[in-house]
Every structure is written in structure tokens, then in C-alpha cells.
Design a protein around this motif. Structure first.
Motif, short mmCIF file in Angstrom:
data_model
loop_
_atom_site.label_atom_id
_atom_site.label_comp_id
_atom_site.label_asym_id
_atom_site.label_seq_id
_atom_site.Cartn_x
_atom_site.Cartn_y
_atom_site.Cartn_z
N HIS A 179 -10.88 88.48 -103.94
CA HIS A 179 -10.97 87.44 -102.91
C HIS A 179 -12.42 87.03 -102.67
N SER A 180 -13.30 88.02 -102.53
CA SER A 180 -14.69 87.70 -102.23
C SER A 180 -15.37 86.96 -103.37
N THR A 181 -15.07 87.34 -104.60
CA THR A 181 -15.64 86.64 -105.75
C THR A 181 -15.22 85.18 -105.77
N THR A 182 -13.95 84.94 -105.50
CA THR A 182 -13.45 83.57 -105.46
C THR A 182 -14.14 82.76 -104.37
N ARG A 183 -14.19 83.31 -103.15
CA ARG A 183 -14.78 82.57 -102.03
C ARG A 183 -16.28 82.35 -102.22
N LEU A 184 -16.98 83.36 -102.70
CA LEU A 184 -18.41 83.20 -102.93
C LEU A 184 -18.68 82.14 -103.99
N GLY A 185 -17.89 82.13 -105.04
CA GLY A 185 -18.06 81.12 -106.09
C GLY A 185 -17.85 79.73 -105.54
N GLU A 186 -16.84 79.57 -104.68
CA GLU A 186 -16.56 78.27 -104.08
C GLU A 186 -17.70 77.83 -103.17
N LEU A 187 -18.17 78.74 -102.33
CA LEU A 187 -19.20 78.39 -101.36
C LEU A 187 -20.58 78.18 -102.00
#
Length: 196
Positions: A179-187
């Protein structure tokens, strides 16, 4: 967010010591005096020896290196360390803002080269501040030499997010590396997943 589940480590400790599930949480988090002592430990105003003795007494067990024993099963989450390395490789500045629990006899950072992994590191006990005190977020921004509006702050404790948001930072509540990898990549707008 750089380690495996601390809650799982605590459960493992309780099982090894023959304690009931939740015994550590009850003695540590629900006693106002222990909460205050833990905060002092995180600010560097108390020692692990103080904390170990008090919690050991509350639990009725040996206090020798108690923090080290409680978190003996905790390990570095290599997938999150790799995410940070990929972010740095994209040219982003990375900072560590950590509530420490003292460095002796148990050092939660032992075996991890903080200086190599981060551009700056703010360890709470070395500055007399702890999350979620607003001043510690202001200090990490000053150390990174960036405004909050260009930062993403990630933490596994929801209580620590609002002060970051108040300074303009985007926030991510860490629940899993995926989850964190996905959100960080998006942000951040950078590729953080490993190459297939």
C-alpha cells in the motif's frame, strides 16, 4: 514503517514470557505514569534502564534488557528500505523522523546504516522532541531544507499525521509495504516498484 510489525513482536514476547495477550499494552499504554515515562524516554529524558525496571515491575518479570526482549522478533522491512533507495535514486531527498527508545542496552537502529539510507536523520532522543509535537516536524523540514508543501510524510501511527498535514505535507498511513509503495509512487510521481 521500516520494520516488521511491532505488534506481532509484542505478541511473540508475551507468548515466550507466559504473559496474557495484551499484558504489555496494558502496562505500557494504559497507565498514565508509564505513558509519561515512555514519552520521556523518547525525548531522551529517561533511560531504558528506568523504563525496563518500571515495566518489568508492572509485568512481574525480569527487567534485564526488557525493550530488547520485547522487540526481539522485529526485523528491518527490506522492501520499504528498497523503496526509499529507489526514491533517492530518482533524486528525492529522504529524511528519517524517528521516535527513539534510547540506544542502550537495546539499539533499535543497530545493523542499519542510517547515514547511508537517508539524507538527514532526526532521532527524537537526540533533540528532546518527539512525534507528534509540531516542533519536531518543523525541525526535520529545516534539516531537509524544503517546505512542507513538497514533502510526503509516512508513518504507521495515525496520531503522527495531523502535525505533518498542518505544515502542508501530504501523508500516508503505513499499513503494508504494498500500500505504501503504491501511495508514495502516486504522490511523488516517481517509479518506486522494482523492475520486473
Amino acid at each position: 514503517m521500516l520494520t516488521t510489525s511491532l505488534d506481532d513482536a509484542v505478541r511473540g514476547f508475551e507468548a515466550r514470557e507466559g504473559l496474557s495477550e495484551g499484558a504489555v499494552e496494558h502496562s505500557w499504554y494504559r497507565d498514565p505514569a508509564m505513558v509519561a515515562l515512555t514519552h520521556d524516554l523518547e525525548r531522551g529524558r529517561a533511560t531504558q534502564f528506568d523504563w525496563n525496571r518500571r515495566v518489568g515491575q508492572a509485568l512481574g518479570i525480569d527487567s534485564t534488557n526488557l525493550l530488547g526482549r520485547i522487540f526481539a522478533d522485529s526485523r528491518l522491512d527490506e522492501s520499504m528500505v528498497s523503496v526509499l533507495a529507489r526514491a533517492r535514486a530518482c533524486g528525492l531527498r529522504i529524511g528519517l523522523l524517528s521516535n527513539s527508545m534510547g540506544l542502550a542496552p537495546w539499539n533499535m537502529y543497530r545493523g542499519f546504516d542510517i547515514d547511508a539510507a537517508f539524507d538527514v536523520a532526526l532521532i527524537s532522543g537526540q533533540h528532546g522532541l518527539r512525534k507528534p509535537e509540531p516542533a519536531v516536524y518543523e525541525l526535520i523540514l529545516k534539516m531537509l531544507e524544503v517546505p512542507g508543501e513538497v514533502c510526503v510524510f509516512i508513518d504507521d501511527n495515525a496520531v503522527n499525521l495531523p502535525p505533518a498535514e498542518a505544515l502542508g505535507m501530504a501523508t500516508v498511513l503505513h499499513r503494508s509495504a504494498e500500500h505504501s509503495t503504491t501511495r508514495l509512487g502516486e504522490l511523488l510521481g516517481v517509479p518506486l516498484r522494482p523492475n520486473p
